[in-house]
Design a protein around this motif. Structure first.
Motif, short mmCIF file in Angstrom:
data_model
loop_
_atom_site.label_atom_id
_atom_site.label_comp_id
_atom_site.label_asym_id
_atom_site.label_seq_id
_atom_site.Cartn_x
_atom_site.Cartn_y
_atom_site.Cartn_z
N LYS A 481 -3.09 10.74 -12.44
CA LYS A 481 -4.03 9.74 -12.94
C LYS A 481 -5.41 10.36 -12.81
N CYS A 482 -6.01 10.68 -13.88
CA CYS A 482 -7.34 11.25 -13.81
C CYS A 482 -8.10 10.66 -15.00
N ALA A 483 -9.23 10.05 -14.72
CA ALA A 483 -9.95 9.32 -15.78
C ALA A 483 -10.54 10.26 -16.82
N ASN A 484 -10.76 11.52 -16.41
CA ASN A 484 -11.45 12.43 -17.32
C ASN A 484 -10.63 13.71 -17.50
N VAL A 530 0.16 17.90 -0.03
CA VAL A 530 1.06 16.78 -0.35
C VAL A 530 0.26 15.49 -0.43
N ARG A 531 -0.65 15.31 0.53
CA ARG A 531 -1.48 14.10 0.51
C ARG A 531 -2.34 14.05 -0.75
N PHE A 532 -2.85 15.20 -1.14
CA PHE A 532 -3.68 15.25 -2.35
C PHE A 532 -2.88 14.78 -3.56
N ARG A 533 -1.62 15.22 -3.67
CA ARG A 533 -0.78 14.73 -4.77
C ARG A 533 -0.55 13.22 -4.65
N GLU A 534 -0.25 12.79 -3.43
CA GLU A 534 0.04 11.36 -3.25
C GLU A 534 -1.14 10.49 -3.70
N LEU A 535 -2.35 11.00 -3.50
CA LEU A 535 -3.53 10.23 -3.87
C LEU A 535 -3.75 10.16 -5.37
N ASN A 536 -3.17 11.11 -6.10
CA ASN A 536 -3.54 11.22 -7.51
C ASN A 536 -2.41 11.08 -8.52
N VAL A 537 -1.17 11.10 -8.08
CA VAL A 537 -0.08 11.05 -9.06
C VAL A 537 0.08 9.65 -9.64
N VAL A 538 0.72 9.61 -10.82
CA VAL A 538 1.05 8.33 -11.42
C VAL A 538 2.05 7.61 -10.54
N ARG A 539 2.08 6.29 -10.70
CA ARG A 539 2.98 5.45 -9.92
C ARG A 539 3.77 4.55 -10.86
N ALA A 540 4.80 3.96 -10.33
CA ALA A 540 5.57 3.02 -11.14
C ALA A 540 4.63 1.96 -11.71
#
Ligand code: FES
Length: 848
Positions: A481-484, A530-540
């Motif tokens: 999920k990245c707005a830009n 891993v935390r960095f991914r958790e903060l930014n990946v798409v979710r259900a």
């Protein structure tokens, strides 16, 4: 000559120079396979007086007075040799093309040799399994469930007994009386116009029946790539062209009564060329004054491009506390399926054209052949036997068009089987990519900007090029999920061997770059990767978004990425011992893949009740080791309330099954499987004896993968050892844990080959110089680490019985996970794969 073959005397004299492999096949021993004809792969292993030998490099006349045992003589389905039984119980194979050779080698091992398989099996290559299933077989492990529910059990492949006894019939495992042999002369130039072809001397070679040049070619442009929608690929190819655009392109074809005569005639063809300026690298191909690869068709070398944004990328970087940018390069690698490309064609009793081919796409190939030669669709039949590995490479029409022309011109059966060397310079490769990624993030871990610049080298022809570019640029960033976001991508022609579809379809290349950059970015902002991914990946529940892609039919219909990431967290807890003085590091990466291609992928299935609880399932998709046949039987049995052994499957024959787009984009379970499920439900609902099912491939869901490595690096030599490999996958409902594990192990192994060793090299004139397995270095048993495989627990709302795709996606996170582990170990970011020992060593030296 007198030789005993499987206990029976054979008296036929071999031809001068004939190897034992072809002699044995001519005596009906089709279990003796051709993988390389150079003594490298072991698919042709037989016993001579009890000793295993590679029969492709063993002169047939030396078998005089000896006793030869082939896989057919080792045991029968009713009376298996213990090693055959072991390979069956462990399911020590996927496509099975290597299996007879592996069994013959294993059967001759002493107990001591069995305890050192990396050494004992060094002469036998397997491209599918990653060797763990082979190790299990040798160890006597029983992986196959003999009972249990139809769906979810570790059922063995229905063809298992045939595979382990050498009776499974691959493309050329049949007698075709009177067959002629086709060979081609290939271009020595990267770019040239054919001025004249003098065939006079070649026609004098005894046995020559026909010589085909560009003057015999239909005046039609097509793409070798096969897609349901033909507009996805540029029509830029002719059967035989007046202009050759890469060293290795077909120039002329000879059809003769023997391979030797056809090869001799090829040598006697005299061709006058007018060399044309060539461009061999994609960066040069973009230049305004670059030689045009297809100057007769388009005014530039760009065959596909994408320029699109989401949000405001500059604002995204301005909002970041840290920004990291780097450029990555991936190598040209080969599928290296052990069964090479090939087809045999003939006219049936009604004069219809029949082609038996090693193809993943029988229906689309039939359509393409019919279109080329103005034949009604029902005048062409295409079928596949068991296919000896594909990995995407057999979604191309690389042989069938020319075999068809030769059959139509001679009226006789014609066979064309690629040599292993032709596979390197006359087939397709993975697309080499140059990818620049710029990413920015805030200190709290929020990804604020993600920018891609992608250059895809599609080689001399555009087959799959634009699609691979689009696909590579989609899920690799849509998982975040990245707005830009901003993407600029080009796919360009060069005068090099064409690239084509290959496991991952562009995602592996771009994911390597994106996941490497995000690893550096997490280091810069001081957050665990891993935390960095958790903060930014798409979710259900999130919408999936990437620049320029229309994905109305794509959604997250099940979500297991959180479970995959959680598994990555726990990997470090187990320690490994590294050699003294070696540098140790850990790294991970993730990947997402759409379960099916955009724009439609069609599958039909029919189920007929045969009585006594038995059913016949007809489904179009091909089986090439991916296990779809097993899963289709499981799905049908589950729905019909019976057991999979009561389901007889017919497949991959345009005369006997309904349309199927083919076996690609990991659709065997999610698309063809959905058609099977619908057919079974229709049968149950109707109460009759026949049920049909159809699925068009939409809507689509996504699957997830995460890979973790711990590596050790010897700073004195650059040698890299993998100490631990862990893979976690979200494939929805696990239809068959044994097969799913095998797909993941095989995908990781194939990706490790590309990450650490494999590269198809070209010289300064565009000639491929890696033309044998020995030069190319396919991973052996000794090169392939054990990979621990974990499954997320999810159930998809779209896929059949909750399943998602998983045959190609395990490949994609492997290179970046290894790159990140290497970075952790040596403190340096390597950007070009493969990471060979000399490259690692050089990087360490340069850093001092
Ligand atoms: Fe070994 Fe396919 S199973 S090459």
């Amino acid at each position: 000559m007198s030789v005993e073959i499987n206990g029976t005397a054979h008296e036929r004299a071999p031809r001068p120079g004939q190897c034992l492999r072809t002699y044995l096949r001519e005596e009906g021993c089709f279990g003796v396979k051709k993988g390389c004809d150079a003594g490298d792969c072991g698919a042709c292993t037989v016993h001579i007086d009890g000793e295993p030998v590679h029969s492709c490099v063993y002169p047939a006349f030396r078998a005089q007075g000896r006793s030869v045992t082939t896989i057919e003589g080792l045991g029968t389905p009713e009376d298996l040799h213990p090693v055959q039984e072991a390979f069956l119980s462990a399911q020590g194979f996927q496509c099975g093309f290597c299996t007879a050779g592996l069994i013959m080698t294993t059967a001759a091992l002493t107990e001591e040799q069995r305890s050192d398989l990396p050494r004992s099996l060094k002469g036998n290559l397997c491209r599918c399994t990653g060797y763990r299933a082979v190790a299990d077989a040798v160890a006597g492990k029983c992986n196959v469930s003999r009972s249990g529910p139809a769906v979810g059990s570790a059922l063995g492949a229905p063809a298992g007994p045939q595979v382990v006894t050498g009776t499974a019939r691959y493309t050329f495992d049949l007698d075709v009386p009177g067959v002629l042999h086709l060979k081609v002369l290939r271009s020595p130039h990267a770019h040239a116009r054919i001025v004249a072809v003098d065939t006079a001397a070649a026609m004098l070679v005894p046995g020559v029946e026909l010589i085909l040049t560009h003057k015999d070619s239909p005046d039609r442009l097509f793409s070798t790539a096969q897609h349901e929608n033909v507009a996805e690929d540029p029509a830029d190819t002719r059967v035989l062209d007046e202009v050759v655009r890469f060293a290795g392109q077909r120039v002329a074809a000879v059809v003769a009564s023997s391979e030797a005569a056809a090869e001799e005639a090829c040598r006697r063809l005299r061709v006058e060329y007018e060399p044309l300026p060539a461009v061999l690298d994609p960066v040069s191909a973009l230049a305004a004054d670059a030689p045009l690869v297809h100057g007769d068709k388009r005014g530039r070398n760009v065959v596909g491009e994408l320029h699109a944004s989401l949000g405001d990328i500059e604002a995204g970087f301005a909002a970041a506390d840290e920004v990291y940018e780097a450029t990555f390069r991936t190598a040209r690698v080969q599928h290296a399926a052990l069964e090479t490309h090939g087809a045999v064609g003939w006219l049936d009793e009604d004069g219809r054209l029949v082609i038996r081919s090693s193809t993943q796409t029988p229906f689309l190939t039939r359509r393409a052949v019919a279109s080329l030669y103005d034949l009604p669709l029902d005048r062409v039949r295409v079928m596949a036997g068991r296919v000896g590995g594909g990995f995407g490479g057999k979604q191309e029409m690389l042989v069938e068009d020319l075999v068809a022309l030769a059959v139509l011109r001679t009226g006789r059966p014609v066979k064309w089987e690629f040599t292993r060397s032709e596979q390197f310079y006359g087939a397709t490769t993975r697309h080499p990519f140059v990818v620049t990624v710029k990413a920015g993030a805030r200190r709290d871990g929020l990804l604020t900007g993600l920018q891609l610049s992608v250059l895809v080298d599609t080689g001399a022809y555009g087959n799959h090029g634009p699609s691979v570019m689009f696909h590579g640029c989609h899920e690799s960033v849509a998982v975040y999920k990245c707005a830009n976001m901003r993407t600029d991508a080009h796919a360009v022609y060069t005068n090099t061997v064409p690239a084509g579809a290959f496991r991952g379809y562009g995602l592996g290349q771009v994911t390597f770059a994106v996941e490497s950059v995000l690893d550096e970015l997490s280091r810069l902002i001081g957050i665990d990767p891993v935390r960095f991914r958790e903060l930014n990946v798409v979710r259900a529940g999130d919408d999936l978004a990437a620049p320029g892609e229309h994905v109305e039919d794509l959604g997250i219909a099940s979500y297991g990425l959180d479970q995959c990431l959680q598994k990555m967290r726990t990997c470090s807890e187990i320690a490994d011992i590294a050699p003294d003085g070696w540098l140790v590091g850990e790294g991970m990466a993730i990947a997402m893949i759409a379960a099916g291609p955009p724009g439609g992928h069609f599958a039909d299935a029919t189920i007929r009740a045969l009585g006594a609880g038995r059913y016949e399932l007809s489904v179009g998709t091909a089986e090439f080791g991916n296990g779809s046949t097993t899963v289709h039987a499981q799905i049908a049995a589950d729905e019909l309330g019976t057991t999979p052994d009561k389901i007889v499957i017919r497949q991959s024959d345009t005369d006997v099954v309904r349309h199927d787009t083919g076996a690609f984009a990991s659709t065997g379970v999610v698309v063809a499987g959905q058609a099977v499920l619908r057919a079974a439900r229709a049968l149950v609902a109707s109460g009759g004896t026949v049920g049909h099912g159809h699925f068009d491939g939409t809507p689509r869901s996504v699957a997830f993968n995460a890979q973790w490595f711990r590596v050790a690096v010897d700073p004195a030599t650059g040698e890299l050892r993998i100490l631990r490999s862990v893979h976690s996958a979200d494939a929805g409902t696990v239809m068959n844990p044994l097969q799913l594990r095998g797909q993941i192990e095989g995908g990781v192994a194939q990706a490790l080959g590309a990450t650490l060793a494999e590269h198809v090299d070209l010289d300064a004139n565009g000639h491929v110089t890696t033309t044998t397995f020995r030069q190319y270095h396919l991973p052996t048993f000794a090169d392939t680490p054990y990979t621990e495989v974990h499954f997320a627990s999810t159930r998809d709302e779209i896929g059949p019985l909750g399943a998602k795709s998983m045959s190609e996606s395990p490949y994609n996170p492997v290179a970046p996970a290894l790159a990140n582990a290497l970075r952790d170990a040596i403190g340096l970011r390597l950007t070009d794969i493969p990471f060979t020992a000399d490259r690692i060593w050089q990087a360490i030296q340069d850093s001092h």
